[in-house]
Design a protein around this motif. Structure first.
Motif, short mmCIF file in Angstrom:
data_model
loop_
_atom_site.label_atom_id
_atom_site.label_comp_id
_atom_site.label_asym_id
_atom_site.label_seq_id
_atom_site.Cartn_x
_atom_site.Cartn_y
_atom_site.Cartn_z
N MET A 124 0.83 -1.21 0.00
CA MET A 124 0.00 0.00 0.00
C MET A 124 0.87 1.27 0.00
O MET A 124 1.78 1.40 0.80
N HIS A 125 0.56 2.17 -0.90
CA HIS A 125 1.33 3.41 -1.01
C HIS A 125 0.48 4.44 -1.76
O HIS A 125 -0.53 4.09 -2.37
N ALA A 126 0.93 5.67 -1.73
CA ALA A 126 0.43 6.70 -2.65
C ALA A 126 1.68 7.17 -3.37
O ALA A 126 2.76 7.25 -2.75
N ASP A 127 1.59 7.45 -4.65
CA ASP A 127 2.79 7.83 -5.40
C ASP A 127 3.41 9.13 -4.86
O ASP A 127 4.62 9.33 -4.91
N THR A 128 2.54 9.98 -4.32
CA THR A 128 3.02 11.26 -3.77
C THR A 128 3.95 11.04 -2.56
O THR A 128 4.79 11.88 -2.27
N PRO A 204 -4.27 5.91 -1.21
CA PRO A 204 -3.54 4.66 -0.99
C PRO A 204 -4.02 3.55 -1.93
O PRO A 204 -5.22 3.37 -2.12
N HIS A 205 -3.06 2.85 -2.54
CA HIS A 205 -3.39 1.77 -3.48
C HIS A 205 -2.25 0.75 -3.50
O HIS A 205 -1.17 1.02 -2.98
N GLY A 206 -2.48 -0.38 -4.10
CA GLY A 206 -1.44 -1.41 -4.18
C GLY A 206 -2.02 -2.72 -4.66
O GLY A 206 -3.12 -2.77 -5.20
N CYS A 221 0.76 4.36 -16.69
CA CYS A 221 1.52 5.52 -17.14
C CYS A 221 0.91 6.79 -16.55
O CYS A 221 -0.32 6.89 -16.43
N ARG A 222 1.77 7.73 -16.18
CA ARG A 222 1.29 8.98 -15.57
C ARG A 222 1.16 10.09 -16.61
O ARG A 222 2.01 10.21 -17.49
N PHE A 223 0.15 10.91 -16.41
CA PHE A 223 -0.05 12.09 -17.26
C PHE A 223 -0.29 13.28 -16.34
O PHE A 223 -0.89 13.14 -15.27
FE LIG Z 1 1.37 3.65 -7.31
#
Ligand SMILES: [Fe+2]
Length: 261
Positions: A124-128, A204-206, A221-223
């Motif tokens: 579990m994480h957030a990219d931020t 939070p996701h994973g 992919c991030r935009f």
């Molecule tokens: Fe992520």
């Protein structure tokens, strides 16, 4: 207009939207390139591409997985043509949620989750939390149907307060400990091949070990909007422009005439 308002509302209230791929032709091109690359080293009789992807774990040596992944990234995913396919499948949704002048992550991420394989899990994480800007949205594209543990989970935006309360109270703030507490509130993404997910990566996701008997093959992919604030990942090194308006193209190269003394 109503369609747009609904997506906006859903993204804000829930933190993610599942949409139909906007251009099937380009999705088929993505599927076909990935298929050609992965089947190179595999001897396997199969009925169709979907069957091949879902049963991938039966025919590959786990030790070759990284090689296959890197080979695909280098020969396909990093090519301009491939990135354009990816953009075209979600362009209209990005315009509603992110903007119409965009940068795209230079390298599309590719993921293969074999059943009961714990080598490439994302706790579990957030990219931020690791430096991404909150202005980035993630487009997650499954190449097979994904459900339960074969998929990913996300904490919906309307449950984020629960996470905040637990996070502040919890002494041991390890990702696993907090996940145990919010587990019942997360949503497992039920998504089919032919759809894509756009999500707010500050939530939070994973994933967990894939306990279904099928392999998951997916990309992400991030935009972000060109002129929105950047985190640790900048333009040039991590992001590249994918869509710029004419006035921006002109303005970028403009130099104010200077009167020499
Ligand atoms: Fe992520």
């Amino acid at each position: 207009m109503k369609y747009q308002k609904n997506i906006e509302k859903e993204f804000i209230n829930r933190g993610y939207c599942i949409q139909k791929v906007e251009n099937i032709k380009f999705l088929k091109k993505i599927e076909s390139e990935v298929y050609k690359s992965l089947k190179k080293n595999v001897k396997f009789k199969h009925k169709n591409i979907q069957e091949f992807f879902n049963n991938f774990h039966k025919y590959i040596d786990k030790n070759n997985l990284n090689f296959l992944r890197l080979n695909l990234i280098e020969n396909n995913l990093s090519k301009k043509k491939f990135k354009n396919y990816y953009y075209q499948i979600c362009k209209k949704t990005l315009e509603i949620i992110v903007g119409n002048e965009l940068v795209m992550q230079k390298g599309i991420n590719f993921s293969i989750q074999l059943p009961y394989d714990n080598s490439s899990l994302l706790t579990m994480h957030a990219d931020t939390w690791s430096g991404d800007s909150a202005y980035e949205a993630v487009i997650w594209l499954p190449l097979v149907n994904c459900y339960k543990s074969k998929s990913m989970y996300i904490l919906p935006a309307n449950k984020y307060k629960i996470f905040e309360n637990i996070f502040h109270k919890q002494k041991n703030k390890s990702s696993d400990n907090i996940f145990k507490k919010i587990k019942k509130h997360v949503k497992w993404i039920n998504i089919k091949f032919g759809e894509f997910l756009i999500f707010n990566q500050t939530l939070p996701h994973g994933n967990i070990i894939n306990k279904e008997n099928e392999t998951r093959i997916s990309m992400n992919c991030r935009f972000k909007s060109v002129f929105s604030p950047y985190g640790s990942k900048g333009i040039g090194d991590f992001f590249e422009p994918i869509e710029l308006k004419p006035i921006t193209k002109v303005a970028i190269n403009y130099e104010l005439p200077i009167i020499k003394k």
